[in-house]
Scaffold this motif. Sequence first.
Motif, PDB file in Angstrom:
ATOM      1  N   THR A   8      -1.013  11.405   4.161  1.00  0.00           N
ATOM      2  CA  THR A   8      -1.282  12.783   3.705  1.00  0.00           C
ATOM      3  C   THR A   8      -2.775  13.089   3.813  1.00  0.00           C
ATOM      4  N   ASP A   9      -3.574  12.099   3.355  1.00  0.00           N
ATOM      5  CA  ASP A   9      -5.014  12.331   3.399  1.00  0.00           C
ATOM      6  C   ASP A   9      -5.525  12.353   4.842  1.00  0.00           C
ATOM      7  N   GLY A  27      -3.811  13.219   7.505  1.00  0.00           N
ATOM      8  CA  GLY A  27      -3.206  14.275   8.293  1.00  0.00           C
ATOM      9  C   GLY A  27      -2.498  13.725   9.525  1.00  0.00           C
ATOM     10  N   ARG A  28      -2.210  12.520   9.523  1.00  0.00           N
ATOM     11  CA  ARG A  28      -1.506  11.900  10.650  1.00  0.00           C
ATOM     12  C   ARG A  28      -0.805  10.616  10.147  1.00  0.00           C
ATOM     13  N   ALA A  29      -0.019  10.101  10.954  1.00  0.00           N
ATOM     14  CA  ALA A  29       0.713   8.896  10.554  1.00  0.00           C
ATOM     15  C   ALA A  29      -0.233   7.706  10.458  1.00  0.00           C
ATOM     16  N   ILE A  30       0.072   6.861   9.460  1.00  0.00           N
ATOM     17  CA  ILE A  30      -0.684   5.606   9.333  1.00  0.00           C
ATOM     18  C   ILE A  30       0.084   4.554  10.134  1.00  0.00           C
ATOM     19  N   ILE A  72       0.860  -1.209   0.000  1.00  0.00           N
ATOM     20  CA  ILE A  72       0.000   0.000   0.000  1.00  0.00           C
ATOM     21  C   ILE A  72       0.883   1.240   0.000  1.00  0.00           C
ATOM     22  N   ASP A  73       0.276   2.290  -0.443  1.00  0.00           N
ATOM     23  CA  ASP A  73       0.980   3.594  -0.460  1.00  0.00           C
ATOM     24  C   ASP A  73       0.620   4.300   0.842  1.00  0.00           C
ATOM     25  N   ALA A 115     -12.603   9.493   0.867  1.00  0.00           N
ATOM     26  CA  ALA A 115     -11.685  10.398   1.559  1.00  0.00           C
ATOM     27  C   ALA A 115     -10.241   9.947   1.425  1.00  0.00           C
ATOM     28  N   PHE A 116     -10.074   8.708   1.121  1.00  0.00           N
ATOM     29  CA  PHE A 116      -8.719   8.163   0.929  1.00  0.00           C
ATOM     30  C   PHE A 116      -8.670   7.470  -0.427  1.00  0.00           C
ATOM     31  N   ASP A 117      -7.447   7.351  -0.926  1.00  0.00           N
ATOM     32  CA  ASP A 117      -7.332   6.644  -2.204  1.00  0.00           C
ATOM     33  C   ASP A 117      -6.992   5.169  -2.010  1.00  0.00           C
ATOM     34  N   PHE A 118      -7.264   4.696  -0.798  1.00  0.00           N
ATOM     35  CA  PHE A 118      -6.918   3.306  -0.481  1.00  0.00           C
ATOM     36  C   PHE A 118      -7.628   2.320  -1.403  1.00  0.00           C
TER      37      PHE A 118
END
Lengths: 569, 303
Positions: free
Chosen positions: A411-412, A414-417, A404-405, A439-442
Amino acid sequence: MSFAHLSGASVLAGLAVLASVLFLLQRLRVRHREITVITTQFWREATEEAQARVFVDRFRHPLAYLFVLLIGALLWIGVAGPRRDGGDGRDHALLLDASAAMAWPGRFDAAQESLLATVAALPRNRTTVVLCGARPRTLLLPGENALLLEERLRGSAPDACPETITRTIRDLAATANEGSPLAIRVFGDAPLPMSRIGLLPDAVDVVRDEAPSAEGTNTRITTLGVTAAASGSWTHVDILVGATGARISATLDGIPLDGIAVEANGASTDGLTIFRDVPANGATFSVVLDDGGAVTGDDRASVILPRRSLLTVSLPRDAPAALRRALVLDPAVKIVESDALVVITRDADTIATARAGLLLSDQSGGGAAFVVHGTATEIEAVRTSTTDPRALRDALRDLALDQIDATSLATDAGRAIELAFRNDGGRYIEVWESLFTDAFDFTRQRAFPLFVARAVRRAAAIEDIVPLVAAGETLPPHWGPLTDTEGHTLNAADGALRAFEAGVHTTATGKRLHVASLYVAPPATAADEQVPDAPSPGGVPFDLALLAGLAGTALLCGEWLLYRAGRMP
Amino acid sequence: MTGTRSSRAIPYDALFDADFLESVRHLRFVARRVDRRGRFAEQRSRDLGDGIEFRDFRPYAPGDDFRAIDWNIYRRLGKVFLRLFEQLEDLPLYIVPDVSESAFMETPPRARAGLRASLALAAISLNQHDSVGLLPFAEDLRMVQRPRAGKGTLPRFARRLAELEPGGGTDLVASLARLRSLRLRSGVVAIVSDFFDPAGIDAVTEALRGVRHRLVLVQLVRATDRAPDLTGNVRLRDCESGTGEDVSITSDVLTRYRRAYDRFDEGLAEFARTSGAGLVRLDCDADIVPQLAGLFSAGTFNA
C-alpha cells in the motif's frame, strides 16, 4: 549350483537315474588295469574270466551292485537334502529383532538360538529370514541352506535404533504372493500392537516366538538437546540432558566441564539437567551414565555444539538509522569500519566483491523489493518448490519474511512487494533502502529486527543450531531422503521419514542432522493387544540328509576297505 | 609277482662283493658219492687207491700194484693182502641258473638273488677244490663254463654270472633235456629258478626225474607269489609270452589262486622228497647269505 532342497519327486527321479547308471555300468565290460606279471599260470587256473570281446558282460555281482546302489543312494540323499514339507502350505518369514532393545544381555543370543532351531524345522524352500536392524536385511532366502544362516548371523549385533519389525511386516505383507498364506514369526522384544497387526491381510499370520523375560535393570539417557543460551549470549548455548535414575558425567571434547552452571531438575526418574552457557565453540559435548545398567547402548550420547563468534558488520555512515539501531541491538553483531564479515552497502560492485551482506537498492530502479542472491543449489531448491511449497516456506521463514505485513508495504509503495531469487553465487539480499525509512512501516513491524538478524546470519553463513533428534523420531518429509556419513541413503519406505540409526546424517537440503542413540519406543496404548506367542519348535528335527550323507560316507569307506581286502570286485 | 621289465644284465658290483664271498666260505657241500673219473679233491670217491686215509684190505689179485701189499700181514698170515686207501676226488657242481625274462623283471629282480646264490654255491664248491660249471637256461640251456677248479675260477665264474643277459621265456623241460644230452660227468646239478614253467609243475618234475645227477633245487620265491597284492579288475600280462588274463580280483579268485600255487609248491616239494633232491627256498627279498647259512647249519649240506 546347489542340489539342496530338491523336491521329493526330484530326489526319487535322481535315485532312479542313479540306479540305471549303476546297472549299465555293471553291464559294461570292465576296463581292466594292465599289470605285467612273471607268470599267469596260476591265474589261469584261478579265474573264470570270459575272454570273449563283448561290449557287455553278464550281470556278475548283484550283491555288489546293491551295495554300491545303497551307497550311491545315501550319498545322493545327503547331497540333495530332501526335507519333508511343513505341510501347512504357507510361506514362512522369520524376523529377528536387532533393535536397541535387544542389546539387553543374552536377549539377542537367545533369539538367535530360537531362530536357528525354528529354521531347521521349517521347509527351507518356503522360509525367509530377515534381520530387522536399522536397515532390515534378508539373511536367508527360500531354498538356501540353513548352514548359511548360521554363518551370516555370526558377528551380527543389535543396532542403536528403534524396532523396525512392524515396518518389515508391512513390507512383507505388501509383497507376499497373492493367494499364498504367509506366516510371520517374530524373534525379539519388539512390540507388536494389534492396532497395526490387525490391519494386515487375512492371509498374513503374525506370531511372536516365546522369549525368556529380561533380567536386570536398566538406566538410560532419554534426552539430549542444544538450544540458544537463555542468557542471550550469542557465543554460548544451553544443553538439556535427561537420564533415568543415574548420575551423569559430562565432558566437552573429553574434558570435564568446569565452571558451567548446572541446573538439575530431579534425579530419580527421567531427571532433567540443564547445562547453562556452554561455550559454542564447535566442541563435542558428551554425557555418560555412571551406572548404565544392563543395556550399554543407551548409556552414552553426544552432540557437536555449534561454533559461534561475533559477526563483524560494516555499513555506510549515512545508513538508515533504524537499520543501524537493529544491528547495534543484536548481541551477535559487532559494527566495524573495515574487514567486516558482512557488508551493507549501496554499491553493487562492493557487494559483488564481498558477496555477503545487504545491498540497499533504489526503489525507483523497478526491481523487486527483496532479491535473494544465493548458490545454485539453494535457489534451485526454491524454484522447484512449486510442487512442494514447504521449501519456499522454509526459505521465507529463514529470513522472517513470512512474518512481515506485505500488504501494508504494498500500500505504501503503490506497487506489489515482490520477492525474487537469483542464482549468482552470492550470499546477500538486495532490498529497497526506502523500506528502512519512515516512508514504510517496515521498521515498525515486529519482524524487522528478525529480518535484519537473519539476513546478517545468512550472509555470515551461520547455520541454525543443528537439530538433534532421537532415533525413530518422525521427521518432516521434505528433509528426506537422509544420507549418513558414508553417503548411504537411509530408507524411508514406510511413508514417514524417520531417523533409524544413531549418528550424523544429512538432509536433502544439505543440513546436518544429529541422531542421538536414544531409544524411542513407538507409542503403545492400553488398548493395544499384543499378538500371541508362538509355541516353541518341538526339539531338534530329524535331519535325514545329514544322516544319509554320514551313512553313505561310512559305507563308502567300508566298501573301499573291502575292495582293498579283495572282498569286493 | 609284479614289477617292471628289465632287459639288462645285472652289474657286477650290484651282484657280488668281498663281504658276500667271505660270508659263504665256511659253507661246504658233501656228496654222498662222486664219480670215478673225477679229479683229486676232498670228496670221497668209490676209488680206493692212492689216498692217505686207510680204508680196508683186500686179497691180492694179479695186476695189483706191489706197493700196496701189506707185508706185515703176509709175514703173519702167509697171505698177500693189499692195503686200500680211500681216494679223495672232486665233486663237479653244475650250476643251472634261470636267466629267463621273468627272472629280470621285478624290482629287485629274482635273478639278483639267483645269481648271488649261484656264486655262493660256486664259492663253496671251489673252496673245497671241487669243480664248478655254469649252464644258464631260459628257453634252452647252454654251457657257459665247463667244470673248472682252482683259485682263479671263482672270479671268472663271477664275471660270467654278471654277463648273463635275460634270455627269453622259461622252458625248463627243454633245458633239462639238453642237460641230459651233454653227458656230463656225474655230479651235482643245482638248478636256481622260480620253476614257473608254462608247461606246468608236472612236466617240470617229470623232466627233473630224467636228470641222472644229484639235484639241488634252489627255488626263488617271494611273499607275493602266494599272496599277490592285487585288487580290482586287472589284465595280467605274462612278461614272457605276452599273453593276457582278465581277472576280477575277489576273495574267491584269490583263494583259487592260492590253491593253484600251493599245488605247484607241493609238487616241487614232493618231487624233492621222493627223489632225494635237495630243495632250498630262497626269499628274494631277504639277504641270501643268512638263508644259506640256515641251510648249512651243521657246516655241511649233503647233496
